[in-house]
Scaffold this active site. Structure first.
Site, PDB file in Angstrom:
ATOM      1  N   GLY A  60       0.769  -1.232   0.000  1.00 46.99           N
ATOM      2  CA  GLY A  60       0.000   0.000   0.000  1.00 46.99           C
ATOM      3  C   GLY A  60       0.796   1.275   0.000  1.00 46.99           C
ATOM      4  O   GLY A  60       0.226   2.349   0.020  1.00 46.99           O
TER       5      GLY A  60
ATOM      6  N   SER B 219       5.373   0.167  -2.609  1.00 50.24           N
ATOM      7  CA  SER B 219       6.612  -0.561  -2.357  1.00 50.24           C
ATOM      8  C   SER B 219       7.178  -1.154  -3.631  1.00 50.24           C
ATOM      9  O   SER B 219       8.402  -1.252  -3.786  1.00 50.24           O
ATOM     10  CB  SER B 219       6.379  -1.657  -1.320  1.00 50.24           C
ATOM     11  OG  SER B 219       5.261  -2.454  -1.663  1.00 50.24           O
TER      12      SER B 219
ATOM     13  N   ALA C 201       7.105   0.113  -6.723  1.00 43.16           N
ATOM     14  CA  ALA C 201       7.837   1.169  -7.433  1.00 43.16           C
ATOM     15  C   ALA C 201       9.120   1.525  -6.692  1.00 43.16           C
ATOM     16  O   ALA C 201      10.167   1.763  -7.315  1.00 43.16           O
ATOM     17  CB  ALA C 201       6.964   2.406  -7.595  1.00 43.16           C
TER      18      ALA C 201
ATOM     19  N   ASP D 209       3.216   6.664  -8.676  1.00 42.68           N
ATOM     20  CA  ASP D 209       4.163   6.176  -7.672  1.00 42.68           C
ATOM     21  C   ASP D 209       5.587   6.615  -7.995  1.00 42.68           C
ATOM     22  O   ASP D 209       6.298   7.170  -7.154  1.00 42.68           O
ATOM     23  CB  ASP D 209       4.115   4.657  -7.578  1.00 42.68           C
ATOM     24  CG  ASP D 209       2.777   4.140  -7.091  1.00 42.68           C
ATOM     25  OD1 ASP D 209       1.973   4.947  -6.606  1.00 42.68           O
ATOM     26  OD2 ASP D 209       2.541   2.931  -7.206  1.00 42.68           O
TER      27      ASP D 209
END
Length: 389
Positions: A118, A121, A123, A166
């Site tokens: 969430g 992580s 990226a 991200d």
């Protein structure tokens, strides 16, 4: 760092380098970048560390403190997706090799400073690894190239229908600035914290559940949005091409308002989230610019509500955390962090309430999900600069 100690245990020597990529939060702008929406985001002072050293034989050998089994491949012969934690690194190797000549491999140990799930992580793992692999090969890249290659690795190799939210947050962010990004053309603004803004910190409430986006409902939600957009173009007599090219950013809000009642209900809800989230981002950027953290937080809560009811994401545990957050004093606002299929919630909080927020949310959440005791965790973070390379 634990990853440095583990590297020494495995290889009997100290690592030659240490790379770090921060995690990110996106208080407003979720589920919109894959259709070229706008987002607001912040990097936080937690993330992915990799202790590493070059390997002259071209082999990549990586271990993780969070996952079992070391992974290994050659820079000139990246295997097909293995459906394990190292797929993100394999994809990064392959995509980097398409843009730059690789001559050296790398050995390393990866460590995440927060539980996986969430906080983008995936990226962060890709970008931290990319910076290390570039370093040993003497490759210098600009910010946009890192963002693009990390995006290609996750989209084309791992197979997740991501946008560039991200990667952009983790590369472009600056401490105490809000990243206001238009994913259509990559233009962005770093809006500084207003001198009159109330104090704030970032709380991360980890539900105890981990998640994987590939093959999950995340891809299906994106397809449903695209289906709605494709239909809207037909209803409006707009020119359109292939299905995968359908994009909400290319269909005006007025077209959606005119024809939304003709869409299947699920497609209409996905579109409703995208169009209202676009508006929330623009309002949120202006609220931050004016130093109104309370208005910005309220919009983040509204974003979370739309994720539950319009995007229809959120594991029951996350929804409970969100509901508790909305009723807890000292929380300006917050929502799921990540795609909302397991993972965590983030909140912008008044530091004066830090202890009471942690206690209240923990007590209420564990009362609802006692089986998460020992897995659920609370972390208080601050904003941070993006990756250095």
């Amino acid at each position: 760092m634990l990853c440095e100690n583990r590297f020494n245990e495995i290889y009997g020597r100290d690592p030659e380098g240490l790379s770090f990529c921060p995690y990110r939060i996106c208080p407003i702008g979720a589920h919109s970048d894959h259709n070229l929406g706008k987002i607001t985001g912040l990097a936080i002072n937690k993330g992915i560390h990799i202790a590493y050293a070059p390997k002259k034989n071209g082999v990549v050998e990586m271990a993780s403190l969070q996952f079992p089994k070391r992974a290994q491949w050659h820079i000139a012969s990246v295997p097909q997706k293995q459906n394990d934690w190292a797929d993100y690194l394999r994809g990064a190797t392959l995509m980097l090799s398409k843009h730059h000549r690789l001559s050296l491999g790398i050995c390393g140990v990866i460590e995440g400073s927060l539980p996986i799930g969430g906080l983008s992580s995936s990226a962060a793992v890709i970008i931290s690894f990319l910076t290390a692999l570039c370093k040993v090969n003497g490759i210098v890249m600009e910010s946009q190239e890192i963002i693009d290659i990390a995006y290609e690795a996750e989209l084309l190799y791992v197979g997740v229908n991501v946008g560039k939210l991200d990667q952009s947050c983790e590369v472009l962010s600056q401490k105490d600035h809000l990243l206001y990004l238009d994913t259509r053309d990559g233009s962005y603004e770093l809006i500084p914290q207003h001198p009159d803004m109330k104090p704030w910190k970032i709380a991360i409430f980890f539900s105890g559940l981990e998640h994987s986006l590939a093959g999950s409902k995340f891809n299906m939600r994106v397809d449903e949005l695209r289906s709605g957009v494709y239909a809207l173009q037909a209803f409006a007599g707009m020119e359109y091409g292939k299905f995968k090219e359908a994009n909400a950013r290319n269909v005006p809000r007025e077209v959606y308002d005119q024809f939304k009642d003709r869409l299947p209900a699920p497609w209409a809800r996905r579109c409703e989230h995208w169009y209202t989230e676009f508006e929330r981002v623009e309002k949120g950027a202006e609220a931050w610019r004016m130093g109104d953290i309370e208005a910005y937080g309220k919009l983040s809560f509204e974003s979370g509500w739309s994720s539950i009811h319009n995007w229809e994401s959120g594991a029951p545990e996350q929804i409970k955390l969100y509901e508790i957050m909305t009723q807890t004093d000292g929380i300006y606002g917050g929502r799921f962090s990540g795609a909302g299929f397991k993972g965590c919630c983030m909140a912008l909080i008044d530091p004066a309430y830090e202890e009471s927020i942690s206690r209240t949310v923990t007590e209420k959440y564990l009362a609802a999900y006692p089986e998460m005791k020992g897995k659920y965790e609370v972390f208080i973070c601050e904003s941070a600069d993006g990756v250095s390379f």
